[in-house]
Design a protein around this motif. Structure first.
Motif, PDB file in Angstrom:
ATOM      1  N   ALA A  20      30.180  15.504  67.792  1.00  0.00           N
ATOM      2  CA  ALA A  20      29.452  15.113  68.841  1.00  0.00           C
ATOM      3  C   ALA A  20      30.013  14.602  70.071  1.00  0.00           C
ATOM      4  O   ALA A  20      29.919  14.871  71.368  1.00  0.00           O
ATOM      5  CB  ALA A  20      28.364  14.181  68.332  1.00  0.00           C
ATOM      6  N   THR A  21      31.197  13.661  69.791  1.00  0.00           N
ATOM      7  CA  THR A  21      32.096  13.234  70.818  1.00  0.00           C
ATOM      8  C   THR A  21      32.743  14.054  71.598  1.00  0.00           C
ATOM      9  O   THR A  21      32.765  14.154  72.945  1.00  0.00           O
ATOM     10  CB  THR A  21      33.054  12.024  70.301  1.00  0.00           C
ATOM     11  N   ALA A  22      33.481  15.178  70.824  1.00  0.00           N
ATOM     12  CA  ALA A  22      34.071  16.550  71.257  1.00  0.00           C
ATOM     13  C   ALA A  22      33.110  17.035  72.335  1.00  0.00           C
ATOM     14  O   ALA A  22      33.564  17.494  73.414  1.00  0.00           O
ATOM     15  CB  ALA A  22      34.530  17.168  70.379  1.00  0.00           C
ATOM     16  N   ARG A  23      31.945  17.327  71.934  1.00  0.00           N
ATOM     17  CA  ARG A  23      30.927  18.032  72.840  1.00  0.00           C
ATOM     18  C   ARG A  23      30.698  17.382  74.032  1.00  0.00           C
ATOM     19  O   ARG A  23      30.454  18.142  75.158  1.00  0.00           O
ATOM     20  CB  ARG A  23      29.852  18.442  71.862  1.00  0.00           C
ATOM     21  N   GLU A  24      30.639  16.197  73.871  1.00  0.00           N
ATOM     22  CA  GLU A  24      30.211  15.228  75.195  1.00  0.00           C
ATOM     23  C   GLU A  24      31.413  15.334  76.070  1.00  0.00           C
ATOM     24  O   GLU A  24      31.257  15.277  77.234  1.00  0.00           O
ATOM     25  CB  GLU A  24      29.971  14.014  74.767  1.00  0.00           C
ATOM     26  N   GLN A  25      32.475  15.005  75.505  1.00  0.00           N
ATOM     27  CA  GLN A  25      33.946  15.465  76.411  1.00  0.00           C
ATOM     28  C   GLN A  25      34.063  16.608  77.038  1.00  0.00           C
ATOM     29  O   GLN A  25      34.298  16.712  78.259  1.00  0.00           O
ATOM     30  CB  GLN A  25      35.137  14.971  75.510  1.00  0.00           C
ATOM     31  N   LEU A  26      33.598  17.641  76.441  1.00  0.00           N
ATOM     32  CA  LEU A  26      33.727  18.983  76.807  1.00  0.00           C
ATOM     33  C   LEU A  26      32.435  19.006  78.062  1.00  0.00           C
ATOM     34  O   LEU A  26      33.010  19.847  79.117  1.00  0.00           O
ATOM     35  CB  LEU A  26      33.353  20.135  75.838  1.00  0.00           C
TER      36      LEU A  26
END
Length: 156
Positions: free
Chosen positions: A55-61
């Motif tokens: 979820a964090t990686a998607r938010e950063q993307l």
């Protein structure tokens, strides 16, 4: 673990019924640790179960995508100059490295967007930022003495 509402199916193709969460929780959680999974419900909208890391990686993307859109619609200067405005740490790089960084970031973003693998763009962004930070700290000016060995080393 984070449960996120979703209206589209996960890219993994793995789907579990909501009753599987209570009956076979370890199996569902193990699958969700590998990749997001769909949890279907009869009485409500389907859910997606994924790790906090995903979820964090998607938010950063998404944040990275927003910056790239801002760079893309600005028509003042080269890509490297526009990217340096959004990412001031790029100014620690040489002009040629800034241009290479900008191209690499755009390429990594395109790869992430087309494959759904957020880590591709985030890793590239992190790598360049850490390189710029090291250069700014003076680590790029360190003289390296290489030892030359003429003898081949035996295989252990």
């Amino acid at each position: 673990m984070v449960v996120v509402l979703a209206t589209t199916s996960s890219q993994s193709g793995r789907t579990f019924q909501s009753s599987d969460l209570s009956r076979h929780a370890p199996r569902v959680f193990a699958a969700a640790e590998d990749h997001p999974v769909d949890v279907t419900r009869r009485d409500g909208e389907d859910l997606v179960l994924m790790t906090k890391r995903e979820a964090t990686a998607r938010e950063q993307l998404l944040q990275f995508a927003a910056q790239l859109i801002a760079v893309a619609i600005d028509d003042r200067g080269t890509l490297a100059e526009r990217m340096s405005n959004s990412y001031p740490w790029m100014l620690a790089l040489s002009p040629s490295d800034r241009a290479e960084c900008a191209r690499n970031l755009v390429d990594a973003a395109r790869a992430s967007f087309s494959t759904g693998e957020a880590h591709l763009a985030i890793a590239e962004l992190t790598s360049w930022k850490e390189t710029a930070t090291a250069i700014a700290a003076g680590l790029g000016d360190v003289r390296v003495d290489w030892f030359e060995y003429d003898k081949p080393v035996e295989r252990p």
